[in-house]
Design a protein around this motif. Structure first.
Motif, mmCIF file in Angstrom:
data_model
loop_
_atom_site.group_PDB
_atom_site.id
_atom_site.type_symbol
_atom_site.label_atom_id
_atom_site.label_comp_id
_atom_site.label_asym_id
_atom_site.label_seq_id
_atom_site.Cartn_x
_atom_site.Cartn_y
_atom_site.Cartn_z
ATOM 1 N N ALA A 140 15.628 1.584 -18.600
ATOM 2 C CA ALA A 140 16.791 1.665 -18.141
ATOM 3 C C ALA A 140 16.762 1.471 -16.831
ATOM 4 O O ALA A 140 16.289 2.839 -15.419
ATOM 5 N N PRO A 141 18.400 1.613 -15.960
ATOM 6 C CA PRO A 141 18.408 2.484 -13.898
ATOM 7 C C PRO A 141 17.861 3.557 -13.714
ATOM 8 O O PRO A 141 18.633 3.865 -14.463
ATOM 9 N N VAL A 142 17.602 3.494 -12.554
ATOM 10 C CA VAL A 142 17.174 4.871 -12.208
ATOM 11 C C VAL A 142 16.009 5.668 -13.429
ATOM 12 O O VAL A 142 15.795 7.347 -13.152
ATOM 13 N N HIS A 187 8.135 6.230 -9.281
ATOM 14 C CA HIS A 187 9.196 5.345 -8.498
ATOM 15 C C HIS A 187 10.524 5.266 -9.449
ATOM 16 O O HIS A 187 10.613 5.069 -10.799
ATOM 17 N N TRP A 188 11.970 5.389 -9.061
ATOM 18 C CA TRP A 188 12.991 4.675 -9.971
ATOM 19 C C TRP A 188 13.639 4.010 -8.564
ATOM 20 O O TRP A 188 13.489 3.023 -7.626
ATOM 21 N N GLU A 210 12.940 4.305 -4.879
ATOM 22 C CA GLU A 210 13.000 5.764 -3.860
ATOM 23 C C GLU A 210 11.817 6.713 -4.977
ATOM 24 O O GLU A 210 11.303 5.771 -6.445
ATOM 25 N N PHE A 211 10.672 7.435 -4.313
ATOM 26 C CA PHE A 211 10.052 7.732 -4.767
ATOM 27 C C PHE A 211 9.520 9.086 -5.069
ATOM 28 O O PHE A 211 9.861 9.566 -3.797
ATOM 29 N N THR A 212 8.656 9.587 -5.541
ATOM 30 C CA THR A 212 8.774 11.373 -6.093
ATOM 31 C C THR A 212 7.780 11.043 -4.545
ATOM 32 O O THR A 212 7.875 12.583 -4.243
ATOM 33 N N ASP A 213 7.186 10.863 -4.227
ATOM 34 C CA ASP A 213 6.279 10.806 -3.138
ATOM 35 C C ASP A 213 6.488 10.492 -1.520
ATOM 36 O O ASP A 213 7.046 9.653 -1.372
ATOM 37 N N PRO A 214 6.813 12.142 -0.707
ATOM 38 C CA PRO A 214 7.658 11.960 0.181
ATOM 39 C C PRO A 214 7.428 11.622 1.712
ATOM 40 O O PRO A 214 7.546 10.715 2.306
ATOM 41 N N ASP A 242 1.139 -1.104 -0.061
ATOM 42 C CA ASP A 242 -0.134 0.021 -0.171
ATOM 43 C C ASP A 242 0.655 1.314 -0.100
ATOM 44 O O ASP A 242 0.577 2.389 -0.082
ATOM 45 N N PHE A 243 2.603 1.359 -0.189
ATOM 46 C CA PHE A 243 3.420 2.202 -0.141
ATOM 47 C C PHE A 243 2.731 2.590 0.755
ATOM 48 O O PHE A 243 3.429 4.028 0.935
#
Ligand code: ZN
Length: 186
Positions: A138-140, A75-76, A167-171, A37-38
């Protein structure tokens, strides 16, 4: 955070979605579907149900079941030490997926994001993906997607997965799912 009851219900719903694909899976595999559920506690809107079939030091193969209109947030897969980061191929097996990555912004995208979360989605180059469509990242490379009206089942075939370090954009996002145990409801 989701309750144990919600977690189990999401597993069952996902097993049903994956059943639509005709891919043979054992019952013990279906019982291991992990529900993410992040940390947003709004599983119908933001989440993913992930069945890991291969997870070695070198590669990973997973099936991702998405409920109708459910969003897997932007995310990345970062570089970690000597590891360049996860290269990932997504291939739609069933349903429809609205997929987004860096590139020219699509003017009338199919995806819809709750207004209070628009800031957490920066990349709007759309690919409408149906069974047999695939994309390699591609990575990242940041990416996110939303299932269409029936939901979707998607392959994720990649180099080594370190999901908890995505890693996610949403803090507000926490990758680990916290399950609230309720002993009154088995
Ligand atoms: Zn990814």
């Amino acid at each position: 955070m989701i309750t144990r009851k919600e977690y189990k219900a999401a597993q069952l719903r996902s097993a049903h979605l994956i059943g639509q694909t005709g891919i043979f899976l054992r019952d013990d595999e279906l019982r291991k579907i992990s529900v993410a559920d992040f940390g947003l506690s709004d599983l119908d809107k933001f989440g993913a149900q992930i069945l890991t079939l291969v997870d070695t030091q070198m590669i990973a193969a997973k099936l991702i079941a998405m409920f109708p209109h459910q969003i897997l947030p932007e995310h990345w897969h970062p570089k970690i030490g000597a590891y360049a980061g996860k290269e990932e191929t997504l291939r739609v097996e069933w349903g429809e997926l609205y997929f987004y990555q860096p590139g020219e912004r699509t003017l009338s995208p199919k995806a819809s994001i709750p207004g209070n979360k628009l800031d957490c989605f920066k990349n709007w180059h759309e690919m409408i993906m149906r069974p047999g469509d695939q994309v390699t990242l591609a990575p990242v490379t940041p990416h996110w997607f939303q299932a269409g009206s029936k939901g979707a089942v998607v392959w994720s075939i990649s180099t080594k997965a370190l999901d908890l370090q995505d890693e996610f954009t949403d803090p507000q996002i926490r990758r680990e799912t916290f399950i609230l145990e309720n002993n009154n409801e088995q």
